[in-house]
Design an enzyme around this catalytic site. Structure first.
Site, PDB file in Angstrom:
ATOM      1  NE  ARG A  31      -3.855  -2.112   2.306  1.00 58.78           N
ATOM      2  CZ  ARG A  31      -4.455  -2.630   3.359  1.00 58.78           C
ATOM      3  NH1 ARG A  31      -4.194  -2.163   4.566  1.00 58.78           N
ATOM      4  NH2 ARG A  31      -5.325  -3.606   3.222  1.00 58.78           N
ATOM      5  NE  ARG A 104      19.960 -11.160   3.593  1.00 60.87           N
ATOM      6  CZ  ARG A 104      21.050 -10.863   2.886  1.00 60.87           C
ATOM      7  NH1 ARG A 104      21.650  -9.716   3.056  1.00 60.87           N
ATOM      8  NH2 ARG A 104      21.535 -11.727   2.025  1.00 60.87           N
TER       9      ARG A 104
END
Length: 145
Positions: A31, A104
């Site tokens: 979105r 990460r």
């Protein structure tokens, strides 16, 4: 019987909730960046969130299988504790990947290490089961004697 699996069940539910959170993060990112399904590419910020979720989803079945094998054949408490460590590491992995692909790495290696420990614990538990039930050799009795 439920006394044997309640911690495993609790960690499983936490894992499912974590996966749901990761899925929601992808929805929010879609979105935010205006990326409609089935597209999987867009700005690097979106792609990192998407990849973090997909990578976590790919490892989730492996994690669940090892969690339950280690818990049922070795020790429920140890397996649940390792499961919590794994879930924390995957959350850190997701949040780190969301910021930068290089952030990460530490949590990725840590979560992989936890999976290897779960593999070892599962294998030991299953080996002990087979030896004690089919060969009549109880390793635990030999070690404590």
């Amino acid at each position: 019987m439920l006394d044997w699996i309640h911690w495993l069940a609790a960690v499983t539910v936490l894992g499912v909730l974590e996966q749901a959170y990761f899925f929601l993060q992808v929805i929010y990112a879609r979105r935010l960046f205006g990326i409609s399904p089935p597209k999987t590419s867009g700005p690097p910020e979106f792609e990192r969130i998407f990849r973090a979720q997909v990578n976590s989803s790919e490892y989730f079945p492996i994690f669940l299988a090892l969690l339950w094998q280690a818990g049922l054949f070795f020790h429920q408490g140890l397996a649940a504790a390792l499961g919590l460590l794994y879930l924390c590491a995957r959350y850190c992995y997701f949040m780190g990947y969301k910021k930068s692909s290089s952030e990460r790495l530490a949590s990725m290696y840590f979560s992989a290490g936890v999976l290897w420990i779960l593999i070892a614990v599962s294998a030991l538990g299953i080996l002990h089961f087979f030896l004690s039930h089919y060969v009549g050799l109880n390793i635990l009795q030999l070690l404590t004697a």
